[in-house]
Design an enzyme around this catalytic site. Structure first.
Site, mmCIF file in Angstrom:
data_model
loop_
_atom_site.group_PDB
_atom_site.id
_atom_site.type_symbol
_atom_site.label_atom_id
_atom_site.label_comp_id
_atom_site.label_asym_id
_atom_site.label_seq_id
_atom_site.Cartn_x
_atom_site.Cartn_y
_atom_site.Cartn_z
ATOM 1 C CE1 TYR A 157 -73.183 -2.284 18.982
ATOM 2 C CE2 TYR A 157 -75.260 -1.956 19.182
ATOM 3 C CZ TYR A 157 -74.656 -2.343 18.456
ATOM 4 O OH TYR A 157 -74.486 -3.453 17.710
ATOM 5 C CG HIS A 210 -72.476 0.898 16.978
ATOM 6 N ND1 HIS A 210 -72.923 1.385 16.568
ATOM 7 C CD2 HIS A 210 -73.363 0.056 16.864
ATOM 8 C CE1 HIS A 210 -74.081 1.977 15.830
ATOM 9 N NE2 HIS A 210 -74.168 0.997 16.032
HETATM 10 MG MG MG Z 1 -71.658 -2.293 13.461
#
Ligand code: MG
Length: 415
Positions: A157, A210
């Site tokens: 991420y 995210h």
């Molecule tokens: Mg997600």
């Protein structure tokens, strides 16, 4: 006299190093019980307490077949409603009651939802890599398994791993998972250009922001990713900043998927009714189980919004099965996230060194084959638990670190 609830229990197990919480609802009919998922991996003891100290006494002696009424009862009984601890506890019971209803009917759950709209569920998998080459190798590995939708990321991420305070942070900055927005924006665009150049346009690509950037950065990222024709962009903004979606909508045609953190109908009603999202991605135990998820799926259908339920590793096979049963019967199904509970699960094996324990603890979990996931034809959810096996893998509660996400200047950023 109908069948009655004899007791409600919580079973905690971590067969692959992730805390899972399962609810078992036992009835006064010998051998008839139901199982549901109440997993809140990072606060499992709080959920367990709600189940055992509050829901068990509330539900004992009540008739098992009144799922809707019991859901409302659990939802309203503490006066203050919603939130992940209460909702996950309710979900465990709710799924177990649906499991029981399926068993009483002698039907798999998708039948009770109206029957199949499709035979198998196409899924997306998450591919990661330290660089473009490694990522593309992992994508191709999934393609060989028949996967057509891949979520792509480099370096977890966009952040570093926990504990490294980068040189660019101020003196005395706290440890965390550091993220540099500008670097992330640039690297992500270069990454997707590289994937398309190497692998072409036949594969469906997903990217998950995210919630880790400011809304303006999300907007710039969405626009910059347009040439790479994403299937959808996941969580470009946080729950708290969904008012930015209208602007995102006006300025880019990238499809948007949102909602794995949602708890409450107020968080999705407007977004769906005003077509501000394309895919609803709730985590169904987080909103209270199958009962609210079915209502949401049908509500979304009225507005042309599709489902893409959250399907990470930190939920039990019972919740994966619940996703699949709803998907099978949903005309507005979009795609299903699948964290790969079929063996071999490369990611979890690499992390924990444990192999295939999930299958021994949870016989009957949905089967992945050649790009599709299939529910089994057993009545109810179709998944059971081997409690003896489950007891071999105790849960633990270390301080959660991956959620300690920080910006360049060291301030916390939603994880
Ligand atoms: Mg997600």
């Amino acid at each position: 006299m109908g069948t009655k609830i004899k007791g409600v229990r919580a079973i905690c197990t971590a067969p692959e190093g992730i805390n899972l919480l399962v609810v078992k609802v036992e009835t006064d009919e010998p051998g008839l019980y139901g199982l549901g998922c109440a997993t809140f991996a990072y606060r499992h003891l709080a959920v367990k307490t709600v189940i055992e100290e509050y829901l068990d006494p509330l539900l004992k002696g009540r008739e098992v077949d009144r799922i809707e009424d019991l859901w409302q009862l659990m939802h309203q009984n503490g006066y203050w409603r919603n939130g992940p601890i209460a909702n996950n506890a309710i979900s465990g019971v709710d799924m177990a009651l649906w499991d029981i209803k399926g068993k009483m009917a002698g039907m798999p759950l998708y039948q009770l939802f109206g029957g199949k709209c499709r035979e198998g569920i196409p899924v997306y998998r998450h591919a990661d890599g330290r660089n473009l080459e490694e990522l593309c190798e992992n994508i191709e590995r999934f393609q060989d398994m028949g996967i057509t939708h891949i979520r792509c990321q480099c370096g977890g991420y966009g952040g570093e791993s926990y504990g490294t305070v980068p040189q660019t942070a101020p003196r005395g900055a706290q440890p965390g998972v550091y993220l540099d927005e500008q670097e992330y924006l640039h690297d992500t665009v270069v990454l997707f250009a590289g994937i398309r150049e190497k692998l072409g346009y036949k594969i469906q690509l997903v990217h998950d922001v995210h919630e880790r950037v400011s809304p303006m950065t999300a907007l710039r990222l969405a626009r910059a990713l347009e040439p790479y024709e994403l299937f959808f962009l996941e969580d470009p903004v946080s729950i708290e900043e969904t008012n930015w979606l209208r602007r995102l909508r006006e300025q880019t045609d990238i499809p948007i998927a949102l909602g794995e953190l949602f708890n409450h109908p107020c968080e999705w009603k407007t977004l769906i009714a005003q077509n501000l999202i394309d895919y609803i991605r709730v985590h169904i135990s987080q909103i209270g189980g199958i009962t609210p998820a079915r209502k949401l799926q049908i509500f979304a259908e009225q507005y042309g919004v599709k489902t893409a339920w959250h399907g990470p590793g930190d939920m039990s096979p019972l919740a994966h099965a619940a996703n699949i049963h709803i998907d099978l019967a949903a005309p507005n199904f979009g795609v299903q996230e699948w964290s790969g509970i079929e063996p071999p699960n490369y990611v979890i094996q690499e992390l924990s060194g444990l192999k295939g324990a999930l299958l021994e603890v949870f016989p009957g979990l949905p089967e992945f084959k050649d790009g599709y996931v299939y529910a089994n034809e057993q009545p109810g959810l179709g998944v059971t638990i081997n409690e003896k096996e489950a007891a071999k893998y105790p849960c633990s509660s270390p301080v959660t670190v991956w959620t300690q996400t920080r910006r360049r200047d060291g301030a916390l950023q939603t994880p």
